[in-house]
Design a protein around this motif. Structure first.
Motif, PDB file in Angstrom:
ATOM      1  N   LEU A 228       4.234   2.271   0.223  1.00 14.85           N
ATOM      2  CA  LEU A 228       2.798   2.280  -0.014  1.00 14.85           C
ATOM      3  C   LEU A 228       2.563   2.372  -1.513  1.00 14.85           C
ATOM      4  O   LEU A 228       3.218   3.157  -2.201  1.00 14.85           O
ATOM      5  CB  LEU A 228       2.147   3.461   0.705  1.00 14.85           C
TER       6      LEU A 228
ATOM      7  N   ALA B  71       1.384  -0.522   7.999  1.00 11.13           N
ATOM      8  CA  ALA B  71       0.350  -1.324   7.330  1.00 11.13           C
ATOM      9  C   ALA B  71       0.011  -2.452   8.283  1.00 11.13           C
ATOM     10  O   ALA B  71       0.728  -3.429   8.388  1.00 11.13           O
ATOM     11  CB  ALA B  71       0.859  -1.874   6.005  1.00 11.13           C
TER      12      ALA B  71
ATOM     13  N   ALA C  20       0.651  -2.090   0.878  1.00  9.07           N
ATOM     14  CA  ALA C  20       1.912  -1.659   1.469  1.00  9.07           C
ATOM     15  C   ALA C  20       2.773  -2.872   1.758  1.00  9.07           C
ATOM     16  O   ALA C  20       2.279  -3.913   2.186  1.00  9.07           O
ATOM     17  CB  ALA C  20       1.673  -0.867   2.756  1.00  9.07           C
TER      18      ALA C  20
ATOM     19  N   ALA D 224       5.781   4.390   3.242  1.00 10.82           N
ATOM     20  CA  ALA D 224       4.647   4.054   4.104  1.00 10.82           C
ATOM     21  C   ALA D 224       5.097   4.099   5.557  1.00 10.82           C
ATOM     22  O   ALA D 224       6.212   3.693   5.883  1.00 10.82           O
ATOM     23  CB  ALA D 224       4.104   2.676   3.768  1.00 10.82           C
TER      24      ALA D 224
ATOM     25  N   ALA E 120      -3.113   1.144   5.478  1.00 14.10           N
ATOM     26  CA  ALA E 120      -1.748   1.665   5.359  1.00 14.10           C
ATOM     27  C   ALA E 120      -1.748   3.167   5.555  1.00 14.10           C
ATOM     28  O   ALA E 120      -2.643   3.862   5.075  1.00 14.10           O
ATOM     29  CB  ALA E 120      -1.175   1.316   3.995  1.00 14.10           C
ATOM     30  N   GLU E 121      -0.744   3.668   6.247  1.00 10.63           N
ATOM     31  CA  GLU E 121      -0.644   5.097   6.512  1.00 10.63           C
ATOM     32  C   GLU E 121       0.586   5.689   5.834  1.00 10.63           C
ATOM     33  O   GLU E 121       1.717   5.283   6.129  1.00 10.63           O
ATOM     34  CB  GLU E 121      -0.574   5.365   8.015  1.00 10.63           C
ATOM     35  N   PRO E 122       0.389   6.649   4.928  1.00 12.41           N
ATOM     36  CA  PRO E 122       1.534   7.362   4.347  1.00 12.41           C
ATOM     37  C   PRO E 122       2.013   8.436   5.302  1.00 12.41           C
ATOM     38  O   PRO E 122       1.301   8.793   6.253  1.00 12.41           O
ATOM     39  CB  PRO E 122       0.943   7.983   3.079  1.00 12.41           C
TER      40      PRO E 122
END
Length: 227
Positions: free
Chosen positions: A155, A218, A150, A215, A114-116
């Motif tokens: 997230l 994901a 996420a 987030a 997952a990328e914030p």
């Protein structure tokens, strides 16, 4: 992505990094250096009129300088903790591995890729680091479970230990009055990341810290890493 969009994204990332660094410097090193400056300005007059006070001021300057050096090193370490072009799951894994190695306490990590948002990455990495440091200092735990998940554009990062736990006050600012600034600082970081932080604990039942932020993506199934 077009060249113009790529350039715009790079400029936005650079601007975010500069703002982040400026905020961290202001909140730590700059305040310490300001105190050193005040003490140094008062020192010459005190040398002539109040030698005892001058000695105290000289100690303040020396102690403040040591503090500024420590804060600078901690800030540099924090800035290296998360590299924006690296997958965030790698940052989480790196923080967990380093802490497990230094503390000797086992971590179970369950995480998705997952990328914030860029502006939230640094704050989340710092919250994870501070949460684990609190466990080592206070929890008397033998196991920590870290989870990165996420869903629905949110997230969630959680840190749960099997330690001694504590009674969580309704107003977390009470902890800062008592000299425990870590949880209050983590909540402020969560708010800076556009999210929230919850603490669940009771005496004898361990502690769980949960941070939720927006987030970006994901795109991989969760996986457990036993260490």
């Amino acid at each position: 992505m077009s060249m113009a969009a790529t350039t715009a994204a790079q400029r936005a990332a650079a601007a975010s990094e500069r703002a982040r660094l400026a905020r961290e410097l202001h909140d730590s090193v700059a305040k310490t250096l300001r105190g050193i400056s005040f003490a140094a300005l008062a020192l010459p007059a005190s040398l002539r009129r109040q030698p005892d006070l001058a000695e105290q001021l000289a100690l303040t300057v020396s102690t403040g300088a040591d503090t500024a050096v420590r804060e600078s090193r901690e800030l540099l370490a924090a800035l290296r903790r998360d590299v924006p072009d690296r997958p965030f799951i790698d940052t989480v894994r790196m923080v967990c591995d380093a802490w497990q190695h230094s503390s000797g306490i086992r971590i179970e990590l369950v995480a998705v890729a997952a990328e914030p948002p860029l502006a939230a990455r640094y704050e989340l990495a710092q919250i994870l680091y501070e949460a684990l440091r609190n466990v080592a200092a206070h929890a008397r735990a033998t196991l920590v479970m870290v989870r990165l998940a996420a869903a629905a554009g949110t997230l969630e990062l959680s840190v749960r230990d099997n330690g001694i736990g504590f009674a969580v006050p309704e107003d977390l600012t009470v902890l800062s009055v008592a000299g425990s600034f870590g949880i209050v600082g983590m909540r402020e970081r969560a708010q800076a990341a556009g999210g929230t932080l919850d603490i669940r604990s009771r005496p004898g039942a361990g502690t769980e810290l949960v941070v939720r932020t927006p987030a970006l993506s994901a795109d991989a199934p969760s996986r457990t890493v036993n260490r």
